[in-house]
Design a protein around this motif. Structure first.
Motif, PDB file in Angstrom:
ATOM      1  N   UNK A 139       8.618   2.374   3.976  1.00 58.30           N
ATOM      2  CA  UNK A 139       9.601   3.452   3.984  1.00 58.30           C
ATOM      3  C   UNK A 139       8.857   4.761   4.207  1.00 58.30           C
ATOM      4  N   UNK A 140       9.598   5.876   4.288  1.00 61.17           N
ATOM      5  CA  UNK A 140       8.964   7.154   4.618  1.00 61.17           C
ATOM      6  C   UNK A 140       9.813   8.277   4.054  1.00 61.17           C
ATOM      7  N   UNK A 141       9.166   9.225   3.382  1.00 58.09           N
ATOM      8  CA  UNK A 141       9.863  10.417   2.892  1.00 58.09           C
ATOM      9  C   UNK A 141       8.993  11.629   3.178  1.00 58.09           C
ATOM     10  N   UNK A 142       9.628  12.735   3.610  1.00 58.40           N
ATOM     11  CA  UNK A 142       8.887  13.951   3.936  1.00 58.40           C
ATOM     12  C   UNK A 142       9.655  15.187   3.491  1.00 58.40           C
ATOM     13  N   UNK A 143       8.911  16.286   3.344  1.00 63.94           N
ATOM     14  CA  UNK A 143       9.485  17.605   3.093  1.00 63.94           C
ATOM     15  C   UNK A 143       8.626  18.621   3.830  1.00 63.94           C
ATOM     16  N   UNK A 148       7.374  16.304  14.646  1.00 57.33           N
ATOM     17  CA  UNK A 148       8.315  17.102  15.434  1.00 57.33           C
ATOM     18  C   UNK A 148       8.012  18.592  15.334  1.00 57.33           C
ATOM     19  N   UNK A 149       6.721  18.906  15.378  1.00 59.68           N
ATOM     20  CA  UNK A 149       6.274  20.293  15.415  1.00 59.68           C
ATOM     21  C   UNK A 149       6.177  20.997  14.083  1.00 59.68           C
ATOM     22  N   UNK A 150       6.472  20.303  12.970  1.00 60.46           N
ATOM     23  CA  UNK A 150       6.453  20.918  11.639  1.00 60.46           C
ATOM     24  C   UNK A 150       5.531  20.121  10.729  1.00 60.46           C
ATOM     25  N   UNK A 151       4.694  20.813   9.978  1.00 61.85           N
ATOM     26  CA  UNK A 151       3.850  20.138   9.005  1.00 61.85           C
ATOM     27  C   UNK A 151       4.721  19.634   7.861  1.00 61.85           C
ATOM     28  N   UNK A 152       4.530  18.371   7.499  1.00 61.90           N
ATOM     29  CA  UNK A 152       5.356  17.725   6.487  1.00 61.90           C
ATOM     30  C   UNK A 152       4.478  17.129   5.392  1.00 61.90           C
ATOM     31  N   UNK A 153       4.919  17.263   4.147  1.00 58.03           N
ATOM     32  CA  UNK A 153       4.306  16.614   3.000  1.00 58.03           C
ATOM     33  C   UNK A 153       5.128  15.375   2.688  1.00 58.03           C
ATOM     34  N   UNK A 154       4.458  14.231   2.556  1.00 59.93           N
ATOM     35  CA  UNK A 154       5.256  13.035   2.321  1.00 59.93           C
ATOM     36  C   UNK A 154       4.436  11.831   1.929  1.00 59.93           C
ATOM     37  N   UNK A 191       0.837  -1.188   0.000  1.00 57.33           N
ATOM     38  CA  UNK A 191       0.000   0.000   0.000  1.00 57.33           C
ATOM     39  C   UNK A 191       0.881   1.250   0.000  1.00 57.33           C
ATOM     40  N   UNK A 192       0.253   2.367  -0.322  1.00 53.50           N
ATOM     41  CA  UNK A 192       0.900   3.678  -0.273  1.00 53.50           C
ATOM     42  C   UNK A 192      -0.034   4.627   0.470  1.00 53.50           C
ATOM     43  N   UNK A 193       0.512   5.376   1.418  1.00 53.72           N
ATOM     44  CA  UNK A 193      -0.247   6.497   1.960  1.00 53.72           C
ATOM     45  C   UNK A 193       0.528   7.771   1.654  1.00 53.72           C
ATOM     46  N   UNK A 194      -0.206   8.818   1.310  1.00 52.43           N
ATOM     47  CA  UNK A 194       0.420  10.077   0.927  1.00 52.43           C
ATOM     48  C   UNK A 194      -0.436  11.224   1.422  1.00 52.43           C
ATOM     49  N   UNK A 195       0.221  12.243   1.954  1.00 52.14           N
ATOM     50  CA  UNK A 195      -0.520  13.388   2.453  1.00 52.14           C
ATOM     51  C   UNK A 195       0.364  14.275   3.288  1.00 52.14           C
ATOM     52  N   UNK A 196      -0.222  14.892   4.305  1.00 50.19           N
ATOM     53  CA  UNK A 196       0.540  15.749   5.205  1.00 50.19           C
ATOM     54  C   UNK A 196       0.354  15.262   6.634  1.00 50.19           C
ATOM     55  N   UNK A 197       1.384  15.481   7.435  1.00 48.66           N
ATOM     56  CA  UNK A 197       1.326  15.112   8.849  1.00 48.66           C
ATOM     57  C   UNK A 197       2.194  16.064   9.644  1.00 48.66           C
ATOM     58  N   UNK A 198       1.884  16.156  10.926  1.00 45.81           N
ATOM     59  CA  UNK A 198       2.693  16.972  11.828  1.00 45.81           C
ATOM     60  C   UNK A 198       3.763  16.071  12.435  1.00 45.81           C
TER      61      UNK A 198
END
Length: 200
Positions: free
Chosen positions: A119-123, A104-110, A95-102
């Motif tokens: 695995x996990x990738x964020x920006x 360590x206090x910063x909103x991340x797109x990943x 499966x793949x999940x994609x979206x935004x999450x908080x």
């Protein structure tokens, strides 16, 4: 890329889809859907953390080849790992999940891509906090291309990832791994034509 105006009516009727792990509460607010996530809900398999979680909330429907799924929601998060977006699912270990999450206090797109293990990738996208976000996943054969944006800004490429051919399901997703009380406002859910190409 194809504009979202080519929707085929899959959007906010919310019908013909089924919940995997129904949330605590689902409330219609005109055309929006307010989804209350359970504390501890998440999707993850093994990597780094050592646990398997398959308890996140997702409202799934068929994902035909040659289409794209789009979800819109308000990124109003306040606790570690509050998250929302899309889930594309072949089965429990793919499966793949994609979206935004908080995080360590910063909103991340990943995105999290799972083929046996995750695995996990964020920006970071702190400017999206409190804003409406749209996440689009295009299916083309064995590839899923994920893009996202907020407002009228250009699409950002999030991920290109493989998934097996055959039956895939897709839908809105939200999780609250660390707290109770997360309510996500989803404003749209639809199928559109898949993006024409990987590069504009």
């Amino acid at each position: 890329m194809t504009d979202r105006a080519t929707a085929d009516g899959w959007r906010t009727g919310w019908r013909h889809r089924d919940w995997l792990n129904p949330p605590l509460q689902v409330v219609r607010d005109q055309d929006d859907l307010l989804v209350t996530a359970a504390e501890g809900s998440d999707f993850w398999r093994t990597t780094s953390y050592g646990f398997i979680h398959d308890t996140g909330h997702t409202l799934l429907g068929d994902f035909p080849d040659g289409t794209a799924a789009e979800v819109r929601f308000v990124a109003d998060f306040s606790a570690q790992f509050d998250q929302a977006g899309l889930l594309i699912r072949a089965e429990e270990e793919q499966w793949i999940k994609a979206g935004v999450e908080l995080s360590d206090g910063v909103l991340q797109l990943g995105a999290v891509v799972t083929r046996g293990v995750s695995d996990w990738s964020v920006a970071p996208v702190p400017e999206w906090s409190g804003q409406e976000v749209v996440v689009r996943a295009s299916r083309d054969g064995d590839a899923v291309t994920v893009r996202a944006r907020s407002g009228d800004e250009p699409w950002r490429l999030v991920r290109v990832a493989p998934l097996p051919p055959g039956l895939l399901r897709v839908g809105l997703m939200c999780c609250a791994p660390t707290r109770a009380g997360l309510v996500v406002r989803f404003t749209d859910l639809r199928l559109v034509e898949a993006d024409d190409s990987l590069h504009p």
